[in-house]
Design a protein around this motif. Sequence first.
Motif, PDB file in Angstrom:
ATOM      1  N   PRO A  11       0.807  -1.231   0.000  1.00  0.00           N
ATOM      2  CA  PRO A  11       0.000   0.000   0.000  1.00  0.00           C
ATOM      3  C   PRO A  11       0.836   1.275   0.000  1.00  0.00           C
ATOM      4  CG  PRO A  11       0.124  -0.879   2.204  1.00  0.00           C
ATOM      5  CD  PRO A  11       0.871  -1.855   1.326  1.00  0.00           C
ATOM      6  N   ARG A  12       2.159   1.131   0.131  1.00  0.00           N
ATOM      7  CA  ARG A  12       3.077   2.283   0.133  1.00  0.00           C
ATOM      8  C   ARG A  12       2.673   3.328   1.170  1.00  0.00           C
ATOM      9  NH1 ARG A  12       3.167  -0.018  -4.724  1.00  0.00           N
ATOM     10  NH2 ARG A  12       5.240  -0.307  -5.654  1.00  0.00           N
ATOM     11  N   ASN A  13       2.458   2.860   2.388  1.00  0.00           N
ATOM     12  CA  ASN A  13       2.020   3.765   3.449  1.00  0.00           C
ATOM     13  C   ASN A  13       2.932   3.729   4.673  1.00  0.00           C
ATOM     14  OD1 ASN A  13       1.408   1.247   4.384  1.00  0.00           O
ATOM     15  ND2 ASN A  13      -0.740   1.662   4.867  1.00  0.00           N
ATOM     16  N   THR A  14       4.139   3.168   4.518  1.00  0.00           N
ATOM     17  CA  THR A  14       5.098   3.150   5.617  1.00  0.00           C
ATOM     18  C   THR A  14       6.444   3.643   5.094  1.00  0.00           C
ATOM     19  OG1 THR A  14       5.965   0.920   5.217  1.00  0.00           O
ATOM     20  CG2 THR A  14       3.942   1.092   6.534  1.00  0.00           C
ATOM     21  N   PRO A  15       7.331   4.100   5.986  1.00  0.00           N
ATOM     22  CA  PRO A  15       8.650   4.557   5.529  1.00  0.00           C
ATOM     23  C   PRO A  15       9.413   3.489   4.747  1.00  0.00           C
ATOM     24  CG  PRO A  15       8.268   5.247   7.791  1.00  0.00           C
ATOM     25  CD  PRO A  15       7.133   4.334   7.427  1.00  0.00           C
ATOM     26  N   TYR A  16       9.180   2.221   5.071  1.00  0.00           N
ATOM     27  CA  TYR A  16       9.921   1.143   4.420  1.00  0.00           C
ATOM     28  C   TYR A  16       9.395   0.845   3.021  1.00  0.00           C
ATOM     29  CZ  TYR A  16      12.692  -3.157   4.235  1.00  0.00           C
ATOM     30  OH  TYR A  16      13.598  -4.129   3.889  1.00  0.00           O
ATOM     31  N   THR A  17       8.106   1.121   2.786  1.00  0.00           N
ATOM     32  CA  THR A  17       7.500   0.709   1.519  1.00  0.00           C
ATOM     33  C   THR A  17       7.109   1.854   0.593  1.00  0.00           C
ATOM     34  OG1 THR A  17       5.275   0.680   2.506  1.00  0.00           O
ATOM     35  CG2 THR A  17       6.548  -1.371   2.583  1.00  0.00           C
ATOM     36  N   ARG A  18       7.010   3.068   1.114  1.00  0.00           N
ATOM     37  CA  ARG A  18       6.418   4.135   0.295  1.00  0.00           C
ATOM     38  C   ARG A  18       7.281   4.540  -0.892  1.00  0.00           C
ATOM     39  NH1 ARG A  18       6.806   8.381   5.205  1.00  0.00           N
ATOM     40  NH2 ARG A  18       9.047   8.814   5.146  1.00  0.00           N
ATOM     41  N   ASP A  19       8.592   4.330  -0.794  1.00  0.00           N
ATOM     42  CA  ASP A  19       9.469   4.715  -1.895  1.00  0.00           C
ATOM     43  C   ASP A  19       9.815   3.550  -2.808  1.00  0.00           C
ATOM     44  OD1 ASP A  19       9.574   7.375  -1.061  1.00  0.00           O
ATOM     45  OD2 ASP A  19      11.217   6.973   0.329  1.00  0.00           O
TER      46      ASP A  19
END
Length: 381
Positions: A11-19
């Motif tokens: 979902p690209r909603n955390t610092p680890y996944t959003r980028d």
Amino acid sequence: MKICLISPVNPRNTPYTRDTKAGPALGLLRLKYWIESRTEHEVDVIHSDVENPYINYSKYDYVGIGSYYPTMKYDLKLGAWIKKTFDVTLIYGGINPTFLPSEYLTTGDIVVRYEGEKALERILEERITEGVVDGPYLSESEWREATFNLPYESAPWKKIWEFNRRRYGVGPAVRLVTISGCRRGCVFCSSTNFIKKIRFLSSDELAALCDRVARFLPPNGIIILQGDDELYGRARRRFFDLYERGYRFPRPVSIQTEVKRIDEETAHVLKELGVFEVCLGVESFSENILREYEKKATVEDNERALDILLRYGFRIYANIILNGLGIYSTKEDVEYTLKRIEYWKRKGKGKIVFGINKEVIPLPGSKYWSILQSKDEVKVK
């Protein structure tokens, strides 16, 4: 039998996944090739970065979901919905299910651990409907066959490129798998314990694959060689072989490697081949922090690699873990690293991008995860 394979739900909603830029499910496409080239079963793939995974699965006998730690709760949510809505056997696979099988069996019927090709073939052929199935590793020749014949053309590239253009402002790129496995042994990463064999495409296969994808890649596109360390051991020789033959990559190429692989000769060869970007796990400019993460490279190695690459005109992407574990490091180590980052930014004049993570996220299956679990300092999310 019909099976649908779904990539992790990000979902690209955390610092680890959003980028994390959108990409095709290359591992699932390799499974598709393996199963359909050896059996009568049919395999569909959903690239959930750009395709909706909440669809009608009633025509399938099996549904498989790939998963990794940052997307775990979203993958489990999707799996629970599928099991509640459709009469299918649900499989989870990937690094995270390999090391946390019991958590995935709360909603799934089967967990595949380690490599999935032979395990999935066995599940479909024997019609297995429950349990943990360990996948034997492919031999080097089998891995090369499956990787070289991976159906890249079937991925939804236009959707991926448009997503990344809108969200990240980047041009088209194709990621290639040319090497598997990693021996760097970083304490926070589980790759070393997931794939224990280093396998890589030959020089001829590497060149042929790059030429093949260049046919559908727009003129302004780039090729990304996405292995953890493209220059590991004998794999490094591939680039020298191609250079000596006079081969040049058909599009600009980005590679990832380790700082200790960089020397003057290697930089020259890569530049002549058409590599424009080198991605490095610098991690820190503090010896104390590097020691805590059991990095084999030193600060001197990091700075030497950056200097060489800048002199040869490469663009550099350098990963940084800002904070240490507090075993040897103090705030002075963090402050010094920040100063060196600013120094290299000035020296690089826009040629160096630092990807800064304030702290490390321990992944299941890693040494750091095991240490924290033994201290009851980490919980499965």
